[in-house]
Design a protein around this motif. Structure first.
Motif, PDB file in Angstrom:
ATOM      1  N   LEU A   1     -12.541   8.617   0.351  1.00 21.07           N
ATOM      2  CA  LEU A   1     -11.283   9.072   0.955  1.00 21.07           C
ATOM      3  C   LEU A   1     -10.847   8.124   2.061  1.00 21.07           C
ATOM      4  O   LEU A   1      -9.662   7.854   2.246  1.00 21.07           O
TER       5      LEU A   1
ATOM      6  N   VAL B   1      -9.048   5.298   0.518  1.00 19.06           N
ATOM      7  CA  VAL B   1      -7.645   5.608   0.228  1.00 19.06           C
ATOM      8  C   VAL B   1      -6.810   5.452   1.497  1.00 19.06           C
ATOM      9  O   VAL B   1      -5.709   4.881   1.476  1.00 19.06           O
TER      10      VAL B   1
ATOM     11  N   TYR C   1      -3.664   2.973   2.097  1.00 18.42           N
ATOM     12  CA  TYR C   1      -2.385   3.471   2.588  1.00 18.42           C
ATOM     13  C   TYR C   1      -1.931   2.652   3.798  1.00 18.42           C
ATOM     14  O   TYR C   1      -0.787   2.191   3.868  1.00 18.42           O
TER      15      TYR C   1
ATOM     16  N   LEU D   1      -3.250  13.315   8.383  1.00 16.40           N
ATOM     17  CA  LEU D   1      -3.855  13.031   7.076  1.00 16.40           C
ATOM     18  C   LEU D   1      -4.815  11.850   7.170  1.00 16.40           C
ATOM     19  O   LEU D   1      -5.925  11.886   6.640  1.00 16.40           O
TER      20      LEU D   1
ATOM     21  N   LEU E   1      -1.349   3.357  -5.717  1.00 14.57           N
ATOM     22  CA  LEU E   1      -0.859   3.839  -4.429  1.00 14.57           C
ATOM     23  C   LEU E   1       0.468   3.175  -4.083  1.00 14.57           C
ATOM     24  O   LEU E   1       1.384   3.809  -3.546  1.00 14.57           O
TER      25      LEU E   1
ATOM     26  N   VAL F   1     -10.489   9.159  -6.911  1.00 13.38           N
ATOM     27  CA  VAL F   1     -11.701   8.835  -6.152  1.00 13.38           C
ATOM     28  C   VAL F   1     -12.679  10.012  -6.137  1.00 13.38           C
ATOM     29  O   VAL F   1     -13.883   9.807  -6.154  1.00 13.38           O
TER      30      VAL F   1
END
Lengths: 496, 482
Positions: A178, A181, A185, A210, B402, B414
């Motif tokens: 995570l 990610v 981002y 987030l 993304l 993921v």
């Protein structure tokens, strides 16, 4: 300032030494594997010393920086640099590796070269985590470090090792993916993987939350915070002594350090917004986990829970946002590195002789192992936070910091002085004092010179930093000040 | 005359490979069984020669040949070079295995080369029919290869299944192509693309055609819900052929998808993106979860392939240059990992013993620490753990998705990758944490040991230095797709 790439050396010398050790092959050459590993770890430790001697204490920014283009397609750099928080942790890492190598000297008889190599390589990778200033570089070290740890627990661990090690790996992997990610981002917001570029990126509060939560998943698992701590007792109990030492002394600090490097400065408004939540989780860890530790039958499990409870102090210190709390948290991380290593090594000493970690199997050890008992009592006192030991300094600073923020935070946090003393000393009482419990205890031999060396060194450090913690606080002072300045400025886009 | 010369130069590698395949077929008649190594060497020379021709005739520009039915562009050249490389590794890995199982015959090498020629046509086709021809040449050779060990009932069954389902897929593909032809009036990829740009066609026909084409492609790639042939064929085929199907042909299938979707039907991206998305999600779920339940290594790899195809579709569904580059990187990485993984099964197999059950890997670290280490790298690479090539492959497709705005799908992917990590970890567990059940020595030709080591270490090396490979993929895609 030296022109040598000290950080690269600090990372790659142990990795290279680990590969050399692997080349010695099978257990026929075990003794050469041991000596190469010892030599490698000593050189690796020596290489990190210039980080302290050459450090500019007045500068709160990144020092010893190195940067090369690594993967231009994604603008990824091999960028290293350390500040006053990373340097003590790097020194702790390279120092602990030496201890682990010595502690395994006679204990590990099976696949010696692989064992030593795993620890050396892991040490290099963890130093990489502490010094990477590029998100992907950091991530690579962070994940790669799991592979040797997975093998260490799985190959040399206890009876339930497979469950423990797979749980450890998957738990950590989930959190860190995570985080990946979040990095991708942020890459699309800044077109960069440089951490410092992320510090400057304005984001709205929901986005910050987030991003913060994605990091939280990765770091809370690693620290570990309640309620994602359940992998730790399993991993600790099953791991060989060296594995437990590295897990407790360093791996947990990776999570703490990463909060300061990533989660908080990248999303400062979210950190403030969620600070109540984080403080609550920290206090639950401090109080509830301490109560859990009280009822453990297994010494390693008890120390594992005690680690979680102590790491609660670290996160508490982070999220009260004042300099004494934050410095206290850093001191606590270093001090816990020494104390938990010492505690796990002490259990290791007993386990090597009795092959049991159950408290009930012991009793009256002081009669047969007086020298060892002296050390064990000292470390237990330090774990309980006795003034004069390093365990006291960090906890006291965090409690003072919490007091500035809110009386009740400080009140709850200080219950640890009672609970910590209760579970540690009660264990010590049952294991070391009283009548000799059985014939096995009666046959125990006191510690040998190798064990004396390890425990003695740690004892000196625990008392030394307890009486004179200046070296750590001096080093972190400027960095902490700069960090708090950064945290005080909102990153919300103007007009919202 | 000049035009013909251009045509022939563009197709020179294919012509060379086909000629050599026929020479090998003929030479087989005159070579004593004891000298069959000559056939192996001839096949390797063919690959080397084809690589040489491909590099020598390479230009960074796009050359159309045979009235636009065939194209020679950087994408084709790079993909073909990867195909030669992986076929060459495959031939080295399989030599001892097929010798011990009575498949060491001229037909094997001839069929492999014919199949490869089919793949090359798939890579270079610029016309629906050329592409289809290449696909059929490949498929027919594969059916025969699967059934080559003709006394093996399992292999025969696998070949039959593969043939029936493969024919069904080809039928769907052809039906879709015929609709495209009906709507646009052309079978040439570039002409179809420009006709679609004008946008005067009947929308329902186009969408229906796209559905059939995508279904056919999904069949060939092995994406859910068209995956049912994959586990059976992987398990039933002799491991040597599974290796071929599992690694080399995926490269060709990927090129085929790029030619049709990214070049021909890019205007309809909005239609096929949704389909790819559903297939990607389903493939990752079903592939990863079902793989956990497998006890047979080949079946496990089959399901792992399905999940890898899901990740590949993640890159493709972004329908951007970045996405295509990432998925090309992914498929190249996957081919290398798959070669190493199946190579390890071949390495542990011996006469009368197929090392295809998970338990056959038990205690490998004690039998041979080196091979256990190589397998360790391969498994962590497949799981996508740095510092291995597999990490950058996953990283590349996830960042592409993304960028295209699929944030929650990426989070989902993921989470699934964590499930996937479990069954790769289980292999590491078997190799490192368990005691060996089987103490037979592992004996293989030295060239196989060496190349397998290079292959697996390459996964580590490319994981530390992935830039070069990324550059090559970016170059191939950027210079070929407009």
């Amino acid at each position: 300032m030296s022109s040598l790439p000290i950080l690269s050396l600090a990372i790659w010398v142990p990795v290279f030494a680990g590969v050399l050790v692997l080349l010695t092959g099978d257990d026929k050459h075990a003794s050469s594997a041991r000596w190469i590993a010892l030599l490698g770890s000593l050189i690796a430790f020596a290489v990190t010393i210039p980080l302290y001697t050459g450090f500019n204490f007045a500068d709160g920014g990144f020092q010893f920086q190195e940067g090369y283009n690594w993967i231009p397609t994604f603008n990824i750099h091999y960028h290293l640099g350390v500040d006053g928080i990373a340097v003590p942790l790097i020194l702790l890492t390279s120092f602990t590796t030496v201890l682990v190598v010595i502690a395994a000297w006679e204990v590990i008889q099976k696949r010696v070269a692989q064992y030593m190599a795993a620890f050396l390589i892991m040490s290099g990778l963890m130093i990489g985590v502490f010094s990477a200033l590029d998100a992907i570089l950091y991530y690579v070290y962070w994940e790669a470090m799991l592979i040797p740890m997975f093998l260490v627990i799985g190959v040399w661990g206890g009876p339930n090792r497979v469950y423990a090690t797979i749980k450890f790996f998957l738990y950590t992997l989930l959190g860190s993916l995570l985080m990946l990610v979040a990095f991708i981002y942020l890459f699309y917001q800044t077109n960069s993987f440089e951490v410092v570029d992320y510090y400057r990126l304005p984001m709205t509060l929901p986005v910050q939350i987030l991003v913060f939560l994605a990091f939280f998943m990765a770091f809370a698992v690693k620290i570990p915070m309640w309620p994602v701590h359940t992998w730790l007792p399993d991993a600790h109990v099953e791991a060989p002594t060296g594995g437990s030492v590295v897990l407790a002394a360093i791996a947990l600090k990776l999570g703490g350090y990463s909060f300061l490097r990533f989660a908080m400065p990248i999303a400062p408004d979210a950190a403030h917004y969620l600070s109540g939540f984080m403080i609550t989780l920290s206090l639950i860890a401090v109080v509830y986990i301490a109560l859990v530790a009280l009822v453990q039958q297994d010494m390693k499990k008890l120390i594992a829970y005690s680690s979680i409870s102590h790491m609660g102090f670290v996160t508490l210190g982070f999220f009260i946002f004042n300099s004494i709390g934050l410095e206290g948290a850093v001191v606590q991380m270093i001090s816990h590195g020494f104390i938990s290593s010492a505690m796990f090594l002490s259990v290791g000493v007993l386990y090597d002789r009795m092959h049991s970690r159950q408290i009930a199997d012991y009793g009256g050890v002081v009669n047969t192992m007086p020298k060892f008992a002296a050390f064990a009592v000292l470390f237990a006192m330090a774990n309980a936070g006795l003034p004069g030991t390093s365990g006291f300094v960090g906890e006291f600073m965090v409690i003072l910091g919490a007091l500035q923020k809110n009386f009740w935070f400080a009140f709850l946090a200080s219950t640890t002085l009672i609970l910590g003393a209760a579970y540690t000393l009660w264990m010590v009482k049952r294991v070391f004092f009283g009548e000799i419990a059985n014939v096995h205890v009666d046959e125990l031999l006191d510690i040998n010179r190798r064990e004396l060396l390890i425990l003695g060194t740690l004892a000196i450090l625990v008392i030394g930093f307890g009486v004179y913690p200046q070296p750590i606080t001096e080093m972190t002072h400027a960095t902490v000040a700069q960090f708090l300045d950064h945290m005080a400025i909102t990153k919300l886009p103007a007009g919202i | 005359m000049n035009g013909l010369q251009t045509d022939l130069i563009a197709a020179l590698p294919e012509i060379f490979v086909l000629s050599m395949a026929m020479i090998i077929l003929l030479a087989d008649l005159f070579i004593k069984p004891a000298n069959r190594i000559i056939l192996f060497l001839l096949a390797q020379i063919t690959l080397l020669g084809a690589a040489f021709i491909t590099i020598a005739t390479h230009t960074p520009s796009v050359t159309y040949a045979f009235s636009g039915m065939f194209v020679d562009d950087p994408f084709a050249d790079v993909t073909k070079l990867m195909i030669y490389l992986s076929t060459s590794l495959m031939l080295v890995y399989t030599r001892q295995y097929i010798t011990l199982r009575g498949m060491y015959r001229g037909e094997f090498y001839a069929l492999v080369l014919f199949a490869m020629a089919g793949m090359m046509v798939m890579v270079s086709g610029q016309h629906f029919l050329t592409l289809y021809m290449g696909l059929e040449l490949l498929s027919l050779c594969l059916y025969a290869l699967v059934a080559l060990d003709r006394d093996n009932a399992r292999a025969t069954e696998a070949a039959m299944k593969y043939f029936v389902l493969g024919a069904l897929a080809s039928g769907m593909l052809l039906y879709g192509i015929s609709m495209m032809y009906g709507a646009t009036g052309s079978l040439n990829i570039s002409e179809v693309a420009s006709a679609l740009l004008n946008g005067s066609q009947d929308k329902p026909v186009l969408v229906l055609g796209t559905v059939f084409i995508v279904a056919g492609l999904a069949f060939k790639l092995g994406a859910v819900p068209f995956q049912m042939w994959v586990p059976d064929v992987y398990e039933g085929s002799p491991t040597a052929i599974t290796l071929f199907i599992g690694s080399v042909t995926k490269l060709a299938a990927f090129a085929f998808v790029i030619r049709i979707l990214a070049q021909g039907l890019f205007v309809l991206a909005i239609d096929w993106q949704g389909m790819l998305m559903i297939m990607a999600v389903l493939s990752i779920i079903i592939g990863n979860i079902t793989a956990i339940a497998q006890t047979n290594l080949k079946r496990m790899f089959a399901y792992s392939t399905i999940s890898h195809v899901g990740f590949l579709l993640f890159g493709l569904m972004s329908a951007s240059l970045n996405g295509y580059i990432s998925s090309m990187f992914y498929i190249v990485a996957y081919a290398l990992m798959s070669l190493a993984g199946f190579g390890m099964i071949l390495l542990l197999s011996r006469k009368g013993f197929e090392a295809e059950e998970l338990v056959d890997l038990k205690g490998l670290n004690q039998r041979s620490p080196w091979f256990a280490f190589l397998m360790l790298i391969t498994m962590f690479s497949m799981a996508g753990v740095p510092p291995t090539l597999g990490f950058y492959a996953k990283f590349a497709v996830l960042q592409a998705a993304l960028q295209a705005g699929f944030l929650w799908l990426v989070v989902f992917a993921v989470l699934m990758a964590v499930i996937g990590a479990f069954y790769y970890l289980r292999i590491v567990k078997l190799m490192y944490f368990d005691e060996p059940a089987d103490h037979s020595p592992i004996i293989n030709p030295p060239e196989m040991n060496m190349l397998l080591s290079v292959n697996a270490l390459g996964l580590l090396f490319l994981g530390i230095m992935p830039q070069r490979l990324m550059d090559i993929c970016a170059y191939a895609i950027a210079h070929s797709l407009q």
